[in-house]
Scaffold this active site. Structure first.
Site, PDB file in Angstrom:
ATOM      1  N   GLU A 140      30.750  32.873  32.150  1.00  0.00           N
ATOM      2  CA  GLU A 140      31.474  33.644  31.010  1.00  0.00           C
ATOM      3  C   GLU A 140      32.550  34.362  31.882  1.00  0.00           C
ATOM      4  O   GLU A 140      33.887  34.335  31.284  1.00  0.00           O
ATOM      5  CB  GLU A 140      30.640  34.414  30.401  1.00  0.00           C
ATOM      6  CG  GLU A 140      31.514  35.247  29.246  1.00  0.00           C
ATOM      7  CD  GLU A 140      30.554  35.939  28.428  1.00  0.00           C
ATOM      8  OE1 GLU A 140      30.850  36.723  27.207  1.00  0.00           O
ATOM      9  OE2 GLU A 140      29.378  36.140  28.657  1.00  0.00           O
ATOM     10  N   ARG A 160      15.076  31.950  39.472  1.00  0.00           N
ATOM     11  CA  ARG A 160      13.908  32.010  38.591  1.00  0.00           C
ATOM     12  C   ARG A 160      12.902  30.643  38.546  1.00  0.00           C
ATOM     13  O   ARG A 160      12.075  30.548  38.003  1.00  0.00           O
ATOM     14  CB  ARG A 160      13.896  32.818  37.200  1.00  0.00           C
ATOM     15  CG  ARG A 160      14.399  34.242  37.595  1.00  0.00           C
ATOM     16  CD  ARG A 160      14.401  34.956  36.223  1.00  0.00           C
ATOM     17  NE  ARG A 160      15.577  34.722  35.487  1.00  0.00           N
ATOM     18  CZ  ARG A 160      17.007  35.274  35.623  1.00  0.00           C
ATOM     19  NH1 ARG A 160      16.871  36.285  36.588  1.00  0.00           N
ATOM     20  NH2 ARG A 160      17.963  35.055  34.938  1.00  0.00           N
TER      21      ARG A 160
END
Length: 231
Positions: free
Chosen positions: A109, A72
């Site tokens: 994560e 993005r």
């Protein structure tokens, strides 16, 4: 902060940009509040205002490289680069670039990822700006900074359209981390990350909010209920 210093405090563009970003609950998995910038891209004025705010900040900073983080960051980086007279360099995921590359791994994560850049795309001494859509834990931006510095570039700032307010609690790096969110709680923060090499800490200057960091990738991770954990 940047908003106040540059006369942007209360600027109606900031509210319009925030409102143009859609929050999609439980995507791509339960507990994630996905910040969807595709709705911002559909709004010509809000999209242009987003780019213009960054261009106004960076046009006189002698920046020769705008490095966009896949994917993005590619949506905002080229427009900013063209407007300030810089080249655009894509920082891509593994095996996406056809030429010789250098790589920088970073921690997510649940696992790791990697950014790659073409060898020779950035020259020693060039002043670089890193662009992405969102900052959460800061791991991706840390990798981008380290990748550019390995080839001798000076990373002036990192700029993101969205900053999650939870980053104030979760962004931790070796040197120092400073966050000043100053917008609505979920989706309205536009962040600039400024590195001060002399003091090894971050100067804070914002459009809507700011996070600053440099050095090693964050030690802590954003919980899955707080937003995107890959940024």
């Amino acid at each position: 902060m940047f908003a106040g210093e540059n006369g942007l405090q209360g600027d109606p563009r900031l509210k319009a940009i925030s409102e143009a970003i859609r929050v999609v609950p439980h995507f791509p998995k339960p507990g994630i509040m996905f910040q969807d910038i595709t709705t911002l891209l559909l709004d010509h004025k809000a999209f242009k205002d987003t780019v213009d705010i960054f261009v106004d900040r960076y046009r006189d900073m002698d920046i020769s490289v705008v490095a966009g983080v896949e994917a993005r960051g590619f949506m905002f980086g080229p427009s900013i680069a063209l407007a300030i007279g810089a080249k655009f360099v894509p920082l891509r995921k593994p095996k996406k670039l056809p030429g010789e590359v250098i790589s920088e791994a970073y921690v997510l994560e649940y696992g790791t990822d990697c950014l790659e850049m073409h060898v020779g795309a950035v020259q020693p001494g060039e002043r670089a700006l890193v662009i992405d859509d969102l900052v959460a834990t800061g791991g991706t931006l840390c990798a981008a900074i380290k990748l550019l510095e390995r080839v001798g570039a000076e990373v002036v700032e990192c700029a993101c359209v969205i900053g999650l307010p939870e980053a104030k609690r979760t962004v931790q790096v070796k040197w120092k981390a400073v966050v000043h969110p100053c917008g609505a709680p979920q989706v309205d923060n536009s962040y600039h990350v400024t590195r001060d090499k002399k003091l090894r800490k971050l100067k804070v200057s914002t459009t809507i909010g700011i996070v600053g960091f440099g050095g090693e990738c964050p030690a802590s991770k954003l919980s899955s209920s707080s937003g995107s954990s890959s940024q």
